[in-house]
Design a protein around this motif. Sequence first.
Motif, PDB file in Angstrom:
ATOM      1  N   ASP A  97       9.711 -13.656  13.176  1.00 27.30           N
ATOM      2  CA  ASP A  97       8.555 -14.023  12.024  1.00 27.30           C
ATOM      3  C   ASP A  97       8.082 -13.003  11.466  1.00 27.30           C
ATOM      4  OD1 ASP A  97       8.947 -16.684  12.722  1.00 27.30           O
ATOM      5  OD2 ASP A  97       7.450 -16.886  14.202  1.00 27.30           O
ATOM      6  N   LYS A  98       7.466 -13.043  10.368  1.00 24.77           N
ATOM      7  CA  LYS A  98       6.652 -12.077   9.669  1.00 24.77           C
ATOM      8  C   LYS A  98       5.257 -12.014  10.018  1.00 24.77           C
ATOM      9  CE  LYS A  98       9.828 -11.633   5.832  1.00 24.77           C
ATOM     10  NZ  LYS A  98       9.933 -11.871   4.230  1.00 24.77           N
ATOM     11  N   TYR A  99       4.664 -10.951  10.483  1.00 28.04           N
ATOM     12  CA  TYR A  99       3.300 -10.938  10.698  1.00 28.04           C
ATOM     13  C   TYR A  99       2.343 -10.650   9.681  1.00 28.04           C
ATOM     14  CZ  TYR A  99       4.979 -11.316  15.594  1.00 28.04           C
ATOM     15  OH  TYR A  99       5.491 -11.761  16.977  1.00 28.04           O
ATOM     16  N   PRO A 100       1.305 -11.432   9.493  1.00 30.14           N
ATOM     17  CA  PRO A 100       0.369 -11.248   8.302  1.00 30.14           C
ATOM     18  C   PRO A 100      -0.362  -9.950   8.491  1.00 30.14           C
ATOM     19  CG  PRO A 100      -0.575 -12.863   9.864  1.00 30.14           C
ATOM     20  CD  PRO A 100       0.853 -12.485  10.272  1.00 30.14           C
ATOM     21  N   LEU A 101      -0.691  -8.946   7.318  1.00 32.02           N
ATOM     22  CA  LEU A 101      -1.247  -8.065   7.725  1.00 32.02           C
ATOM     23  C   LEU A 101      -2.536  -8.099   6.151  1.00 32.02           C
ATOM     24  CD1 LEU A 101       1.418  -5.093   7.319  1.00 32.02           C
ATOM     25  CD2 LEU A 101      -0.134  -5.746   9.607  1.00 32.02           C
ATOM     26  N   GLU A 102      -3.773  -7.631   6.828  1.00 32.49           N
ATOM     27  CA  GLU A 102      -4.938  -7.571   5.910  1.00 32.49           C
ATOM     28  C   GLU A 102      -5.387  -6.115   5.545  1.00 32.49           C
ATOM     29  OE1 GLU A 102      -8.028 -10.092   7.265  1.00 32.49           O
ATOM     30  OE2 GLU A 102      -6.767 -11.955   7.525  1.00 32.49           O
ATOM     31  N   ILE A 103      -5.782  -5.877   4.320  1.00 25.98           N
ATOM     32  CA  ILE A 103      -6.220  -4.417   3.989  1.00 25.98           C
ATOM     33  C   ILE A 103      -7.403  -4.313   4.768  1.00 25.98           C
ATOM     34  CG2 ILE A 103      -7.286  -3.052   2.192  1.00 25.98           C
ATOM     35  CD1 ILE A 103      -4.162  -4.308   1.794  1.00 25.98           C
ATOM     36  N   GLY A 104      -7.601  -3.044   5.293  1.00 29.63           N
ATOM     37  CA  GLY A 104      -8.658  -2.630   6.447  1.00 29.63           C
ATOM     38  C   GLY A 104      -8.259  -3.121   7.776  1.00 29.63           C
TER      39      GLY A 104
ATOM     40  N   GLY B 296       7.825   1.469   0.854  1.00 26.59           N
ATOM     41  CA  GLY B 296       6.522   1.652   0.191  1.00 26.59           C
ATOM     42  C   GLY B 296       5.647   0.419   0.025  1.00 26.59           C
ATOM     43  N   LYS B 297       6.199  -0.821   0.308  1.00 23.69           N
ATOM     44  CA  LYS B 297       5.289  -1.778   0.095  1.00 23.69           C
ATOM     45  C   LYS B 297       4.153  -2.034   1.235  1.00 23.69           C
ATOM     46  CE  LYS B 297       9.316  -4.643  -1.565  1.00 23.69           C
ATOM     47  NZ  LYS B 297      10.342  -3.410  -1.123  1.00 23.69           N
ATOM     48  N   ILE B 298       4.401  -1.295   2.463  1.00 22.61           N
ATOM     49  CA  ILE B 298       3.030  -1.324   3.170  1.00 22.61           C
ATOM     50  C   ILE B 298       2.601   0.227   3.397  1.00 22.61           C
ATOM     51  CG2 ILE B 298       2.550  -1.660   5.815  1.00 22.61           C
ATOM     52  CD1 ILE B 298       4.935  -3.699   5.864  1.00 22.61           C
ATOM     53  N   GLU B 299       1.434   0.645   3.278  1.00 28.46           N
ATOM     54  CA  GLU B 299       1.024   1.779   3.374  1.00 28.46           C
ATOM     55  C   GLU B 299      -0.265   1.545   4.515  1.00 28.46           C
ATOM     56  OE1 GLU B 299      -1.747   5.107   1.395  1.00 28.46           O
ATOM     57  OE2 GLU B 299      -0.815   3.761  -0.102  1.00 28.46           O
ATOM     58  N   MET B 300      -0.204   2.504   5.509  1.00 33.76           N
ATOM     59  CA  MET B 300      -1.117   2.654   6.606  1.00 33.76           C
ATOM     60  C   MET B 300      -1.752   4.227   6.491  1.00 33.76           C
ATOM     61  SD  MET B 300       0.009   0.125   9.411  1.00 33.76           S
ATOM     62  CE  MET B 300       0.850  -1.225   9.179  1.00 33.76           C
ATOM     63  N   ARG B 301      -3.012   4.396   6.958  1.00 30.55           N
ATOM     64  CA  ARG B 301      -3.337   5.745   7.208  1.00 30.55           C
ATOM     65  C   ARG B 301      -3.890   5.855   8.561  1.00 30.55           C
ATOM     66  NH1 ARG B 301      -4.294   9.340   3.194  1.00 30.55           N
ATOM     67  NH2 ARG B 301      -4.103   7.606   1.636  1.00 30.55           N
ATOM     68  N   VAL B 302      -3.393   7.030   9.150  1.00 25.58           N
ATOM     69  CA  VAL B 302      -3.829   7.214  10.586  1.00 25.58           C
ATOM     70  C   VAL B 302      -5.081   7.603  10.869  1.00 25.58           C
ATOM     71  CG1 VAL B 302      -3.298   8.887  12.360  1.00 25.58           C
ATOM     72  CG2 VAL B 302      -1.149   8.151  10.836  1.00 25.58           C
TER      73      VAL B 302
ATOM     74  N   ALA C  53      -3.986   3.153  13.122  1.00 27.07           N
ATOM     75  CA  ALA C  53      -3.981   3.066  11.697  1.00 27.07           C
ATOM     76  C   ALA C  53      -4.529   2.201  11.061  1.00 27.07           C
ATOM     77  CB  ALA C  53      -2.488   3.388  11.244  1.00 27.07           C
ATOM     78  N   THR C  54      -4.914   2.254   9.923  1.00 27.06           N
ATOM     79  CA  THR C  54      -5.807   1.254   9.065  1.00 27.06           C
ATOM     80  C   THR C  54      -4.768   0.878   7.923  1.00 27.06           C
ATOM     81  OG1 THR C  54      -7.807   2.029   9.479  1.00 27.06           O
ATOM     82  CG2 THR C  54      -7.662   0.586   7.504  1.00 27.06           C
ATOM     83  N   VAL C  55      -4.493  -0.586   7.490  1.00 25.74           N
ATOM     84  CA  VAL C  55      -3.997  -0.917   6.599  1.00 25.74           C
ATOM     85  C   VAL C  55      -4.373  -0.594   5.315  1.00 25.74           C
ATOM     86  CG1 VAL C  55      -2.583  -3.005   5.590  1.00 25.74           C
ATOM     87  CG2 VAL C  55      -3.099  -2.951   7.940  1.00 25.74           C
ATOM     88  N   VAL C  56      -3.762  -0.179   4.282  1.00 21.31           N
ATOM     89  CA  VAL C  56      -4.273   0.296   3.026  1.00 21.31           C
ATOM     90  C   VAL C  56      -3.687  -0.579   2.020  1.00 21.31           C
ATOM     91  CG1 VAL C  56      -4.243   2.128   1.145  1.00 21.31           C
ATOM     92  CG2 VAL C  56      -4.774   2.505   3.649  1.00 21.31           C
ATOM     93  N   ARG C  57      -2.299  -0.922   2.296  1.00 18.12           N
ATOM     94  CA  ARG C  57      -1.654  -1.753   1.089  1.00 18.12           C
ATOM     95  C   ARG C  57      -0.580  -2.713   1.993  1.00 18.12           C
ATOM     96  NH1 ARG C  57       0.053   1.836  -1.589  1.00 18.12           N
ATOM     97  NH2 ARG C  57       2.449   2.187  -0.900  1.00 18.12           N
ATOM     98  N   GLY C  58      -0.250  -3.725   1.693  1.00 22.12           N
ATOM     99  CA  GLY C  58       0.890  -4.678   2.073  1.00 22.12           C
ATOM    100  C   GLY C  58       0.191  -5.960   3.002  1.00 22.12           C
ATOM    101  N   ASN C  59       0.905  -6.964   3.186  1.00 23.23           N
ATOM    102  CA  ASN C  59       0.532  -8.331   3.398  1.00 23.23           C
ATOM    103  C   ASN C  59       1.278  -8.745   4.634  1.00 23.23           C
ATOM    104  OD1 ASN C  59       2.801  -9.318   2.066  1.00 23.23           O
ATOM    105  ND2 ASN C  59       1.683  -9.816   0.202  1.00 23.23           N
ATOM    106  N   GLU C  60       2.395  -8.147   4.975  1.00 26.28           N
ATOM    107  CA  GLU C  60       3.037  -8.680   6.233  1.00 26.28           C
ATOM    108  C   GLU C  60       4.136  -7.769   6.555  1.00 26.28           C
ATOM    109  OE1 GLU C  60       4.994 -12.072   4.431  1.00 26.28           O
ATOM    110  OE2 GLU C  60       6.492 -10.899   3.255  1.00 26.28           O
ATOM    111  N   ILE C  61       4.539  -7.762   8.013  1.00 27.67           N
ATOM    112  CA  ILE C  61       5.131  -6.697   8.516  1.00 27.67           C
ATOM    113  C   ILE C  61       6.327  -7.563   9.587  1.00 27.67           C
ATOM    114  CG2 ILE C  61       3.749  -6.293  10.536  1.00 27.67           C
ATOM    115  CD1 ILE C  61       4.455  -3.266  10.361  1.00 27.67           C
ATOM    116  N   TRP C  62       7.429  -6.995   9.784  1.00 28.27           N
ATOM    117  CA  TRP C  62       8.240  -7.491  10.455  1.00 28.27           C
ATOM    118  C   TRP C  62       9.183  -6.596  11.250  1.00 28.27           C
ATOM    119  CZ3 TRP C  62       8.491  -8.100   5.477  1.00 28.27           C
ATOM    120  CH2 TRP C  62       9.621  -7.619   4.732  1.00 28.27           C
ATOM    121  N   SER C  63      10.295  -6.923  12.197  1.00 31.12           N
ATOM    122  CA  SER C  63      11.208  -5.991  12.847  1.00 31.12           C
ATOM    123  C   SER C  63      11.994  -5.111  12.210  1.00 31.12           C
ATOM    124  CB  SER C  63      11.975  -6.983  14.030  1.00 31.12           C
ATOM    125  OG  SER C  63      11.118  -7.557  14.729  1.00 31.12           O
ATOM    126  N   ARG C  64      11.925  -3.893  12.783  1.00 33.42           N
ATOM    127  CA  ARG C  64      13.124  -2.806  12.276  1.00 33.42           C
ATOM    128  C   ARG C  64      13.013  -2.377  10.884  1.00 33.42           C
ATOM    129  NH1 ARG C  64      14.960  -0.008  15.424  1.00 33.42           N
ATOM    130  NH2 ARG C  64      16.886   0.516  14.537  1.00 33.42           N
TER     131      ARG C  64
END
Length: 238
Positions: A82-89, A128-134, A144-155
């Motif tokens: 499944d795709k795991y949801p991400l939230e800004i911050g 580049g659809k997902i951006e995180m900052r260390v 890291a903190t999520v800066v951009r993006g709404n979902e993440i999945w394997s590989r």
Amino acid sequence: MNKFTKITASIGPKCEDRETLTRMIAAGVNMCRLNFSHDTGDIQGHKIDMIREISNELNMPVAVMIDLQGPKHRIGNFETEDKYPLEIGQKFTFDNDPTPGNATRVQLPDTDILGSLNVGDRILLNDGKIEMRVDFASPERVDATVVRGNEIWSRRGFNLPDTEINTSVLTTKDRADLEYAITKNPDYVAISFVQRPEDIAEVRDFISQHTSHPIKIIAKIERPNAVERITEIASAAD
């Protein structure tokens, strides 16, 4: 027509047949780029042979450029497909634990990368659809903190535009591809994700160990730290 601008054509599925290649070269293509991220060495070798044959038939010189894939980094697997949801911050952790990931963490299989990241560095995933900052960095774990993006999945593939990674510019695949390509006497080799002039020296040394044919090196500038050292890299490359 005399032209000073040279035309490089990437040879892919739409133009790798003899008829299309012949028309392209007749129309003025000066160099054919073969992307070694795709197809096996023998298939690319067949294309090189065909380019050389057409060049001779038309009496039009055409250079051949081998474009090596370079390092491709991917995160590990998650507990489900499944795709795991991400939230800004949101906080998210990358670590060296091979246990399948979940909504808050996942493995970074490349140990050299965990040891290279610093606080403030960006981690870009999924083109580049997902951006995180260390926020925190150690050889075992990066928070890291999520800066951009709404979902993440394997590989998912990832890129580190701010980080100099202390690793060889030539992967195992690149070395095998380059060793095969050298047998076809290409005119140029393009090196992906160059970071420093030492990367050029490494590739030049590898080439000299396998052939005396004068193969020129193109440095692909794809990272900010390469831009910062552009003068040194340009001096080292051809």
